[in-house]
Design a protein around this motif. Sequence first.
Motif, mmCIF file in Angstrom:
data_model
loop_
_atom_site.group_PDB
_atom_site.id
_atom_site.type_symbol
_atom_site.label_atom_id
_atom_site.label_comp_id
_atom_site.label_asym_id
_atom_site.label_seq_id
_atom_site.Cartn_x
_atom_site.Cartn_y
_atom_site.Cartn_z
ATOM 1 N N ARG A 97 55.739 36.371 43.320
ATOM 2 C CA ARG A 97 55.270 37.370 42.371
ATOM 3 C C ARG A 97 56.476 38.102 41.796
ATOM 4 N NH1 ARG A 97 51.536 42.205 44.349
ATOM 5 N NH2 ARG A 97 53.544 43.182 44.482
ATOM 6 N N THR A 98 56.569 38.169 40.464
ATOM 7 C CA THR A 98 57.696 38.842 39.820
ATOM 8 C C THR A 98 57.228 40.050 39.030
ATOM 9 O OG1 THR A 98 57.550 37.442 37.881
ATOM 10 C CG2 THR A 98 59.009 36.695 39.630
ATOM 11 N N TYR A 99 56.170 40.687 39.470
ATOM 12 C CA TYR A 99 55.652 41.846 38.769
ATOM 13 C C TYR A 99 55.247 42.921 39.779
ATOM 14 C CZ TYR A 99 51.112 39.890 40.090
ATOM 15 O OH TYR A 99 50.051 39.398 40.795
ATOM 16 N N ASP A 100 55.118 44.149 39.285
ATOM 17 C CA ASP A 100 54.617 45.257 40.101
ATOM 18 C C ASP A 100 53.135 45.442 39.824
ATOM 19 O OD1 ASP A 100 57.136 45.818 41.170
ATOM 20 O OD2 ASP A 100 57.657 47.146 39.517
ATOM 21 N N SER A 101 52.427 45.981 40.780
ATOM 22 C CA SER A 101 50.993 46.198 40.618
ATOM 23 C C SER A 101 50.705 47.604 40.115
ATOM 24 C CB SER A 101 50.273 46.011 41.952
ATOM 25 O OG SER A 101 50.388 44.685 42.388
ATOM 26 N N LEU A 102 49.696 47.710 39.253
ATOM 27 C CA LEU A 102 49.173 49.015 38.869
ATOM 28 C C LEU A 102 48.300 49.483 40.019
ATOM 29 C CD1 LEU A 102 48.105 48.333 35.184
ATOM 30 C CD2 LEU A 102 50.158 49.496 35.966
ATOM 31 N N ARG A 103 48.497 50.711 40.473
ATOM 32 C CA ARG A 103 47.774 51.178 41.650
ATOM 33 C C ARG A 103 46.944 52.432 41.417
ATOM 34 N NH1 ARG A 103 49.133 48.059 45.782
ATOM 35 N NH2 ARG A 103 51.182 47.131 45.828
ATOM 36 N N HIS A 104 47.317 53.249 40.462
ATOM 37 C CA HIS A 104 46.657 54.536 40.280
ATOM 38 C C HIS A 104 45.762 54.523 39.045
ATOM 39 C CE1 HIS A 104 49.212 56.080 43.434
ATOM 40 N NE2 HIS A 104 50.263 55.590 42.799
ATOM 41 N N SER A 105 44.709 55.303 39.107
ATOM 42 C CA SER A 105 43.747 55.322 37.999
ATOM 43 C C SER A 105 44.393 55.812 36.704
ATOM 44 C CB SER A 105 42.547 56.183 38.347
ATOM 45 O OG SER A 105 42.929 57.515 38.566
ATOM 46 N N ARG A 106 45.395 56.687 36.784
ATOM 47 C CA ARG A 106 46.051 57.155 35.560
ATOM 48 C C ARG A 106 46.837 56.031 34.883
ATOM 49 N NH1 ARG A 106 48.759 59.587 39.746
ATOM 50 N NH2 ARG A 106 50.929 58.975 39.985
ATOM 51 N N PHE A 159 45.930 52.846 34.951
ATOM 52 C CA PHE A 159 44.897 52.051 34.287
ATOM 53 C C PHE A 159 44.401 52.757 33.034
ATOM 54 C CE2 PHE A 159 44.789 49.887 38.339
ATOM 55 C CZ PHE A 159 44.448 48.588 38.011
ATOM 56 N N ALA A 160 44.222 54.070 33.110
ATOM 57 C CA ALA A 160 43.729 54.835 31.963
ATOM 58 C C ALA A 160 44.696 54.748 30.789
ATOM 59 C CB ALA A 160 43.505 56.285 32.364
ATOM 60 N N LEU A 161 46.005 54.801 31.051
ATOM 61 C CA LEU A 161 46.994 54.652 29.971
ATOM 62 C C LEU A 161 46.862 53.291 29.298
ATOM 63 C CD1 LEU A 161 50.295 56.223 31.327
ATOM 64 C CD2 LEU A 161 49.031 56.876 29.293
ATOM 65 N N GLY A 162 46.698 52.250 30.101
ATOM 66 C CA GLY A 162 46.539 50.908 29.549
ATOM 67 C C GLY A 162 45.280 50.767 28.719
ATOM 68 N N TYR A 163 44.181 51.335 29.205
ATOM 69 C CA TYR A 163 42.920 51.262 28.474
ATOM 70 C C TYR A 163 42.991 52.028 27.160
ATOM 71 C CZ TYR A 163 40.665 49.545 32.760
ATOM 72 O OH TYR A 163 40.308 48.819 33.859
ATOM 73 N N ASN A 164 43.578 53.211 27.181
ATOM 74 C CA ASN A 164 43.577 54.077 26.006
ATOM 75 C C ASN A 164 44.654 53.754 24.988
ATOM 76 O OD1 ASN A 164 41.409 55.542 27.048
ATOM 77 N ND2 ASN A 164 42.749 56.909 28.178
ATOM 78 N N GLN A 165 45.831 53.327 25.436
ATOM 79 C CA GLN A 165 46.949 53.119 24.521
ATOM 80 C C GLN A 165 47.286 51.653 24.287
ATOM 81 O OE1 GLN A 165 50.224 55.376 26.070
ATOM 82 N NE2 GLN A 165 49.153 57.326 25.890
ATOM 83 N N GLY A 166 46.701 50.766 25.046
ATOM 84 C CA GLY A 166 47.051 49.360 24.933
ATOM 85 C C GLY A 166 46.240 48.608 23.894
ATOM 86 N N LYS A 167 46.758 47.428 23.530
ATOM 87 C CA LYS A 167 46.011 46.512 22.660
ATOM 88 C C LYS A 167 45.046 45.728 23.548
ATOM 89 C CE LYS A 167 49.654 44.421 20.911
ATOM 90 N NZ LYS A 167 50.440 43.506 20.087
ATOM 91 N N LYS A 168 43.899 45.359 22.988
ATOM 92 C CA LYS A 168 42.857 44.692 23.768
ATOM 93 C C LYS A 168 42.497 43.363 23.111
ATOM 94 C CE LYS A 168 38.626 46.322 23.413
ATOM 95 N NZ LYS A 168 37.373 47.072 23.629
ATOM 96 N N TRP A 169 42.247 42.351 23.948
ATOM 97 C CA TRP A 169 41.779 41.059 23.453
ATOM 98 C C TRP A 169 40.828 40.446 24.472
ATOM 99 C CZ3 TRP A 169 42.709 39.531 18.629
ATOM 100 C CH2 TRP A 169 42.237 38.272 18.270
ATOM 101 N N HIS A 170 39.744 39.863 23.974
ATOM 102 C CA HIS A 170 38.760 39.203 24.831
ATOM 103 C C HIS A 170 39.061 37.711 24.899
ATOM 104 C CE1 HIS A 170 35.756 42.504 25.098
ATOM 105 N NE2 HIS A 170 36.380 42.899 24.007
#
Length: 112
Positions: free
Chosen positions: A5-14, A16-27
Amino acid sequence: MGRLRTYDSLRHSREFALGYNQGKKWHCDCAVIFYKASSKKNVGFTASKKVGNAVQRNFCKRRLRAVFLELQDSVVDGSYIFVAKAQIHTLTHAECVRSMRWALRKLGCLHS
Protein backbone atom coordinates in the motif's frame (compact mmCIF):
# COMPACT_ATOMS: atom_id res chain seq x y z
CA MET A 1 2.66 -11.86 -1.73
CA GLY A 2 0.19 -8.97 -2.00
CA ARG A 3 0.86 -5.48 -3.26
CA LEU A 4 2.23 -2.90 -0.91
CA ARG A 5 0.00 0.00 0.00
CA THR A 6 1.46 3.37 -1.03
CA TYR A 7 -1.27 5.61 0.34
CA ASP A 8 -2.55 6.91 3.68
CA SER A 9 -6.06 6.21 4.90
CA LEU A 10 -8.70 8.82 5.61
CA ARG A 11 -9.77 8.21 9.20
CA HIS A 12 -11.75 11.16 10.52
CA SER A 13 -15.21 12.33 9.53
CA ARG A 14 -13.90 15.86 8.84
CA GLU A 15 -11.50 14.43 6.21
CA PHE A 16 -14.41 12.66 4.53
CA ALA A 17 -16.56 15.80 4.76
CA LEU A 18 -13.88 17.87 2.98
CA GLY A 19 -13.75 15.32 0.17
CA TYR A 20 -17.53 15.21 -0.17
CA ASN A 21 -17.98 18.98 -0.13
CA GLN A 22 -14.94 20.21 -2.07
CA GLY A 23 -14.08 17.28 -4.30
CA LYS A 24 -15.11 16.37 -7.83
CA LYS A 25 -17.54 13.46 -8.06
CA TRP A 26 -18.01 10.74 -10.68
CA HIS A 27 -20.24 7.66 -10.74
CA CYS A 28 -19.10 4.30 -12.07
CA ASP A 29 -20.73 0.87 -11.99
CA CYS A 30 -19.27 -0.18 -8.65
CA ALA A 31 -18.83 3.08 -6.73
CA VAL A 32 -19.11 6.84 -6.50
CA ILE A 33 -15.64 8.39 -6.54
CA PHE A 34 -14.81 11.73 -4.94
CA TYR A 35 -11.45 13.34 -5.81
CA LYS A 36 -9.80 16.40 -4.31
CA ALA A 37 -6.29 17.51 -5.33
CA SER A 38 -3.71 17.16 -2.57
CA SER A 39 0.06 16.86 -2.13
CA LYS A 40 -0.10 13.22 -1.01
CA LYS A 41 -2.30 10.22 -1.67
CA ASN A 42 -5.11 9.74 0.90
CA VAL A 43 -7.85 7.19 0.34
CA GLY A 44 -11.06 6.27 2.15
CA PHE A 45 -13.58 3.51 1.47
CA THR A 46 -17.19 3.54 2.66
CA ALA A 47 -20.38 1.57 2.14
CA SER A 48 -23.80 2.66 3.37
CA LYS A 49 -26.48 0.41 4.79
CA LYS A 50 -28.17 0.47 1.37
CA VAL A 51 -25.45 -1.99 0.28
CA GLY A 52 -26.47 -4.61 2.83
CA ASN A 53 -25.60 -5.92 6.26
CA ALA A 54 -22.18 -5.52 7.92
CA VAL A 55 -20.71 -8.58 6.20
CA GLN A 56 -21.74 -7.32 2.75
CA ARG A 57 -20.51 -3.78 3.47
CA ASN A 58 -17.10 -5.08 4.56
CA PHE A 59 -16.92 -7.26 1.44
CA CYS A 60 -17.62 -4.20 -0.72
CA LYS A 61 -14.93 -2.15 1.00
CA ARG A 62 -12.40 -4.99 0.62
CA ARG A 63 -13.24 -5.26 -3.07
CA LEU A 64 -12.85 -1.50 -3.61
CA ARG A 65 -9.54 -1.60 -1.73
CA ALA A 66 -8.28 -4.48 -3.90
CA VAL A 67 -9.25 -2.67 -7.11
CA PHE A 68 -7.57 0.53 -5.96
CA LEU A 69 -4.38 -1.38 -5.08
CA GLU A 70 -4.14 -2.43 -8.73
CA LEU A 71 -4.58 1.16 -9.91
CA GLN A 72 -2.65 3.04 -7.21
CA ASP A 73 0.54 3.41 -9.24
CA SER A 74 -1.28 5.03 -12.16
CA VAL A 75 -3.30 7.64 -10.19
CA VAL A 76 -2.09 11.11 -9.29
CA ASP A 77 -1.70 12.30 -5.71
CA GLY A 78 -4.87 13.51 -4.08
CA SER A 79 -7.61 12.66 -1.66
CA TYR A 80 -9.93 9.88 -2.88
CA ILE A 81 -13.17 8.62 -1.36
CA PHE A 82 -14.84 5.51 -2.78
CA VAL A 83 -18.48 4.93 -1.81
CA ALA A 84 -19.63 1.42 -2.72
CA LYS A 85 -22.80 0.93 -4.74
CA ALA A 86 -25.19 -1.96 -4.12
CA GLN A 87 -24.58 -3.48 -7.56
CA ILE A 88 -20.90 -4.15 -6.77
CA HIS A 89 -22.02 -7.63 -5.63
CA THR A 90 -23.02 -8.55 -9.18
CA LEU A 91 -19.80 -7.37 -10.87
CA THR A 92 -16.64 -9.38 -11.37
CA HIS A 93 -13.28 -8.07 -10.24
CA ALA A 94 -12.25 -7.32 -13.83
CA GLU A 95 -15.46 -5.34 -14.44
CA CYS A 96 -14.80 -3.30 -11.29
CA VAL A 97 -11.24 -2.54 -12.39
CA ARG A 98 -12.39 -1.46 -15.86
CA SER A 99 -15.22 0.67 -14.48
CA MET A 100 -13.03 2.36 -11.87
CA ARG A 101 -10.25 3.03 -14.39
CA TRP A 102 -12.80 4.69 -16.70
CA ALA A 103 -14.17 6.86 -13.87
CA LEU A 104 -10.70 7.91 -12.71
CA ARG A 105 -9.83 8.84 -16.30
CA LYS A 106 -13.00 10.98 -16.50
CA LEU A 107 -11.97 12.73 -13.26
CA GLY A 108 -8.50 13.41 -14.73
CA CYS A 109 -6.75 11.38 -12.04
CA LEU A 110 -4.81 8.90 -14.18
CA HIS A 111 -1.26 9.44 -15.41
CA SER A 112 -1.01 9.49 -19.18
